[in-house]
Scaffold this motif. Structure first.
Motif, PDB file in Angstrom:
ATOM      1  N   VAL A  84       0.468  -1.732  -0.058  1.00 46.91           N
ATOM      2  CA  VAL A  84      -0.084   0.164  -0.735  1.00 46.91           C
ATOM      3  C   VAL A  84       1.215   1.552  -0.701  1.00 46.91           C
ATOM      4  CG1 VAL A  84      -1.836   1.755   1.464  1.00 46.91           C
ATOM      5  CG2 VAL A  84      -1.900  -1.442   1.028  1.00 46.91           C
ATOM      6  N   VAL A  85       2.208   1.929   1.147  1.00 47.80           N
ATOM      7  CA  VAL A  85       2.490   2.207   0.899  1.00 47.80           C
ATOM      8  C   VAL A  85       3.502   2.630  -0.348  1.00 47.80           C
ATOM      9  CG1 VAL A  85       5.044   3.472   2.417  1.00 47.80           C
ATOM     10  CG2 VAL A  85       3.086   2.274   3.831  1.00 47.80           C
ATOM     11  N   ALA A  86       3.711   1.483  -1.245  1.00 42.03           N
ATOM     12  CA  ALA A  86       4.375   1.805  -2.799  1.00 42.03           C
ATOM     13  C   ALA A  86       3.519   2.006  -3.466  1.00 42.03           C
ATOM     14  CB  ALA A  86       5.302   0.438  -2.392  1.00 42.03           C
ATOM     15  N   VAL A  87       2.364   1.725  -3.485  1.00 38.17           N
ATOM     16  CA  VAL A  87       1.500   2.459  -4.483  1.00 38.17           C
ATOM     17  C   VAL A  87       1.157   3.775  -4.536  1.00 38.17           C
ATOM     18  CG1 VAL A  87      -1.039   1.566  -5.630  1.00 38.17           C
ATOM     19  CG2 VAL A  87       0.471  -0.309  -5.236  1.00 38.17           C
ATOM     20  N   VAL A  88       1.180   3.549  -3.220  1.00 41.04           N
ATOM     21  CA  VAL A  88       0.323   5.091  -2.781  1.00 41.04           C
ATOM     22  C   VAL A  88       1.739   5.856  -3.250  1.00 41.04           C
ATOM     23  CG1 VAL A  88      -0.194   7.045  -1.180  1.00 41.04           C
ATOM     24  CG2 VAL A  88      -1.054   4.829  -1.400  1.00 41.04           C
ATOM     25  N   GLY A  89       2.593   6.347  -2.495  1.00 45.17           N
ATOM     26  CA  GLY A  89       4.142   6.679  -2.683  1.00 45.17           C
ATOM     27  C   GLY A  89       3.963   6.513  -4.574  1.00 45.17           C
ATOM     28  N   ILE A 121      19.729   5.365  -0.520  1.00 44.96           N
ATOM     29  CA  ILE A 121      20.156   6.077   0.783  1.00 44.96           C
ATOM     30  C   ILE A 121      19.613   5.966   2.063  1.00 44.96           C
ATOM     31  CG2 ILE A 121      20.365   8.256   1.365  1.00 44.96           C
ATOM     32  CD1 ILE A 121      20.652   9.161  -1.477  1.00 44.96           C
ATOM     33  N   THR A 122      18.037   5.253   1.974  1.00 40.92           N
ATOM     34  CA  THR A 122      16.939   5.358   3.326  1.00 40.92           C
ATOM     35  C   THR A 122      18.011   3.609   4.502  1.00 40.92           C
ATOM     36  OG1 THR A 122      14.935   6.156   1.694  1.00 40.92           O
ATOM     37  CG2 THR A 122      14.955   3.832   4.429  1.00 40.92           C
ATOM     38  N   GLU A 158       8.690  -0.359  10.978  1.00 41.50           N
ATOM     39  CA  GLU A 158       9.062   0.938  10.516  1.00 41.50           C
ATOM     40  C   GLU A 158      10.283   0.698   8.988  1.00 41.50           C
ATOM     41  OE1 GLU A 158       7.427   3.016  14.464  1.00 41.50           O
ATOM     42  OE2 GLU A 158       9.114   1.086  14.112  1.00 41.50           O
ATOM     43  N   GLY A 159      11.255  -0.233   9.836  1.00 40.14           N
ATOM     44  CA  GLY A 159      12.143   0.244   8.796  1.00 40.14           C
ATOM     45  C   GLY A 159      12.117  -1.049   7.727  1.00 40.14           C
ATOM     46  N   GLN A 160      10.778  -2.672   8.416  1.00 39.43           N
ATOM     47  CA  GLN A 160      10.926  -3.315   7.568  1.00 39.43           C
ATOM     48  C   GLN A 160       9.862  -2.717   6.531  1.00 39.43           C
ATOM     49  OE1 GLN A 160      12.536  -7.053   7.524  1.00 39.43           O
ATOM     50  NE2 GLN A 160      13.846  -5.030   8.419  1.00 39.43           N
ATOM     51  N   ILE A 161       8.543  -2.255   7.053  1.00 40.83           N
ATOM     52  CA  ILE A 161       7.693  -1.619   6.008  1.00 40.83           C
ATOM     53  C   ILE A 161       8.671  -0.235   4.503  1.00 40.83           C
ATOM     54  CG2 ILE A 161       6.200   0.263   5.758  1.00 40.83           C
ATOM     55  CD1 ILE A 161       4.798  -1.080   8.348  1.00 40.83           C
ATOM     56  N   ILE A 162       9.490   0.266   5.564  1.00 40.29           N
ATOM     57  CA  ILE A 162       9.854   1.275   4.464  1.00 40.29           C
ATOM     58  C   ILE A 162      11.412   0.365   3.251  1.00 40.29           C
ATOM     59  CG2 ILE A 162      12.199   2.597   4.324  1.00 40.29           C
ATOM     60  CD1 ILE A 162      11.369   4.311   7.433  1.00 40.29           C
ATOM     61  N   ILE A 163      11.262  -0.864   3.668  1.00 38.28           N
ATOM     62  CA  ILE A 163      12.544  -1.382   2.831  1.00 38.28           C
ATOM     63  C   ILE A 163      11.309  -2.206   1.594  1.00 38.28           C
ATOM     64  CG2 ILE A 163      13.893  -3.154   2.604  1.00 38.28           C
ATOM     65  CD1 ILE A 163      15.494  -1.257   3.573  1.00 38.28           C
ATOM     66  N   GLY A 164      11.011  -3.289   2.510  1.00 36.94           N
ATOM     67  CA  GLY A 164       9.734  -3.631   1.406  1.00 36.94           C
ATOM     68  C   GLY A 164       9.220  -2.880   0.451  1.00 36.94           C
ATOM     69  N   ALA A 165       8.417  -1.630   0.707  1.00 38.64           N
ATOM     70  CA  ALA A 165       8.135  -0.291  -0.005  1.00 38.64           C
ATOM     71  C   ALA A 165       9.279  -0.011  -0.703  1.00 38.64           C
ATOM     72  CB  ALA A 165       7.257   0.296   1.101  1.00 38.64           C
ATOM     73  N   ALA A 166      10.087   0.346  -0.762  1.00 36.79           N
ATOM     74  CA  ALA A 166      10.759   0.574  -1.267  1.00 36.79           C
ATOM     75  C   ALA A 166      11.316  -0.192  -2.582  1.00 36.79           C
ATOM     76  CB  ALA A 166      12.092   1.007  -0.169  1.00 36.79           C
ATOM     77  N   VAL A 167      11.369  -1.272  -2.084  1.00 41.51           N
ATOM     78  CA  VAL A 167      11.848  -2.670  -3.118  1.00 41.51           C
ATOM     79  C   VAL A 167      10.553  -2.217  -4.023  1.00 41.51           C
ATOM     80  CG1 VAL A 167      11.856  -4.435  -3.096  1.00 41.51           C
ATOM     81  CG2 VAL A 167      13.123  -3.768  -1.714  1.00 41.51           C
ATOM     82  N   MET A 198       4.705   8.558  10.566  1.00 40.39           N
ATOM     83  CA  MET A 198       5.522   9.844  10.169  1.00 40.39           C
ATOM     84  C   MET A 198       6.989   9.015   9.657  1.00 40.39           C
ATOM     85  SD  MET A 198       6.268  12.923   9.191  1.00 40.39           S
ATOM     86  CE  MET A 198       4.644  13.563   9.976  1.00 40.39           C
ATOM     87  N   ALA A 199       7.421   8.293  10.386  1.00 36.67           N
ATOM     88  CA  ALA A 199       9.086   8.309  10.221  1.00 36.67           C
ATOM     89  C   ALA A 199       9.239   7.320   8.628  1.00 36.67           C
ATOM     90  CB  ALA A 199       9.594   7.310  11.077  1.00 36.67           C
ATOM     91  N   ILE A 200       7.866   5.960   7.974  1.00 40.36           N
ATOM     92  CA  ILE A 200       7.574   5.592   7.658  1.00 40.36           C
ATOM     93  C   ILE A 200       7.436   6.560   6.011  1.00 40.36           C
ATOM     94  CG2 ILE A 200       5.825   4.156   6.083  1.00 40.36           C
ATOM     95  CD1 ILE A 200       5.639   2.446   8.453  1.00 40.36           C
ATOM     96  N   GLY A 201       7.254   7.830   6.302  1.00 39.03           N
ATOM     97  CA  GLY A 201       6.468   8.553   4.911  1.00 39.03           C
ATOM     98  C   GLY A 201       8.158   9.119   4.799  1.00 39.03           C
TER      99      GLY A 201
END
Length: 467
Positions: A150-155, A192-193, A207-216, A392-395
């Motif tokens: 969801v984070v990736a698609v919205v982003g 970078i992230t 948060e870190g795992q959501i960010i990494i998964g979304a970034a991939v 906020m950290a995820i965003g």
């Protein structure tokens, strides 16, 4: 990403030039100039990283700033010739002073040196993503997979739609250039992230795992978007078959490599245990990572996706801790080349408002920066089913565009779709998001007093992950 394909093709053309001016004689000068470049890169990375570490900023920010200082924006030590226009390099001046080469020979040495550095930078980011995969938890990534998707698609959707519509409505930009600029807003620099998350000990947190998964996933979506807009720019129409191929290829590769990798990993570990030569764990693992990286590149995905998948697979084996210890020195040697190179490519002269040619670009850039930041920050607030999570950290973790954004700008400029002002605006957006994100990410994590303790934030793990 820095364009490895063009780098490799450039090596071929440089070898032709080298042959014309006696390759055997110039070989030592190419090697010498590469060594000089590495000296400058390592000094810039270490000095910048140490300064940032002493003021409680991520060292990766120092490496980026160090790259800017030694690159085209300041000292012109590490520069990359592109196109027909000559670029001045103080390192090449030094080579000329000591070697007394003819102009053609010096140009061949210059091209050979910069292409070698570009390839080393690509290998550096591959190693970085392999290391990040090793430090990630596959089970946790699967658990947060829906949120990351969801984070990736919205982003991707929000900044692309807002950027494209805003450029057309407010600035009167033509449709195709607006679409291209909007596409540049979709990128996220996972390198970078991930480096910042590792430094502050939050890589294995929720948060870190959501960010990494979304970034991939964002990287995969970004590749697809780039393919679509590049096709649109060249032909005026979208090649549906190419888009379908990329989507299916990405899904099959990511899922298939992890599933098959988990099945054969016991055989892999057994093979390593039978070896008696030095470095069996490290070399065998790198071969595995490079194979997956090649497969990813061969099907028009990013090679770093293969390296990340390899890290995730090997993280499930009994060799994880041993491999983490052995890969760290390799990462320390190669990863700074990548970040300094990203900084060296960045031309901050486009930020000078005193130059009338920059003013239109800066006005458009202000809009793009606003969309770029808001379009990613809102992604954190789309996370569902996670109590007490730092949204906020995820965003913020999704904000940096880095080298990925520069690729969009480079493709757009090469295609002739982007005007000078619009291209400059994209570069300004990339610069701002790349440099503001590392310190901002640390701030939002440090101020998160109400969240529950994060996995991986204990002193022991934090110390192990700090660069």
């Amino acid at each position: 990403m820095i364009d490895l394909t063009s780098g490799l093709s450039g090596i071929g053309s440089s070898l032709t030039v080298l042959a014309e001016v006696n390759e055997a004689e110039l070989g030592p000068f190419v090697l010498g100039s590469v060594l000089l470049s590495l000296i400058v890169i390592y000094l810039a990375a270490k000095l910048g990283g140490e300064l940032c570490a002493r003021v409680n900023l991520p060292s990766v920010l120092g490496e980026l700033v160090g790259g800017v200082v030694v690159g085209v924006s300041a000292l012109n030590l590490v520069v990359f010739p592109a196109g027909a226009e000559p670029i001045h390099s103080l390192l090449m001046d030094f080579v000329q002073l000591t070697a007394h080469l003819e102009p053609d020979a010096l140009l061949a040495v210059f091209k050979g040196q910069t292409e070698v550095i570009s390839v080393l930078a690509e290998i550096g980011v591959i190693i970085l993503l392999f290391e990040i995969g090793l430090e990630s938890d596959l089970k946790e990534l699967i658990r947060v997979g829906p949120q990351a998707a969801v984070v990736a698609v919205v982003g991707v959707v929000v900044p692309f739609a807002a950027g494209t519509a805003g450029l057309i409505a407010f600035f009167g930009v033509d449709t195709i250039p607006a679409i291209f600029a909007g596409a540049a807003l979709t990128a996220t620099s996972i390198g970078i992230t991930a480096k910042v998350l590792a430094e502050i000990g939050t890589l294995s947190s929720r948060e870190g795992q959501i960010i990494i998964g979304a970034a991939v996933l964002d990287d995969v979506l970004g590749i697809i978007v780039l393919a679509v807009v590049a096709s649109l720019a060249k032909t005026g129409e979208i090649e549906i078959t190419n888009v379908i191929f990329l989507i299916i290829g990405a899904a099959v590769f990511l899922v298939g490599s992890i599933l098959i990798g988990r099945l054969i990993s016991p055989l892999f570990v057994g093979l390593i245990d039978q070896m008696r030569t030095r470095g069996q764990v490290l070399i065998s693992s790198l071969v595995f990572a490079f194979v997956l990286s090649y497969i990813a590149a061969a099907i028009q995905l990013e090679a770093i996706l293969g390296a990340f998948a390899a890290g995730l697979i090997l993280a499930e084996t009994t060799k994880r801790k041993e491999l983490e210890g052995q890969i760290s020195p390799i990462a320390d040697m190669l990863v700074p080349i990548f970040f300094v190179t990203v900084g060296a490519h960045t031309d901050i002269s486009v930020l000078n408002p005193l130059n009338p040619a920059n003013r239109e670009g800066l006005i458009i850039a202000s809009f793009l920066v606003l969309v770029a930041v808001i379009g990613k920050v809102v992604t954190g607030f789309t996370v569902f089913g996670q109590e007490g999570i730092n949204r906020m950290a995820i965003g913020v973790g999704m904000i940096p565009r880095g080298e990925v954004g520069l690729v969009f700008a480079g493709v757009g400029a090469a295609s002739g779709v982007l005007t000078e002002s619009l291209n400059a605006a994209i570069i300004v957006m990339v610069i701002f998001t790349t440099f503001v994100s590392p310190p901002l990410l640390r701030v939002v994590f440090d101020n998160d007093d109400n969240a529950p303790p994060k996995a991986g934030s204990t002193p022991e793990i934090a110390e192990a992950t700090v660069d």
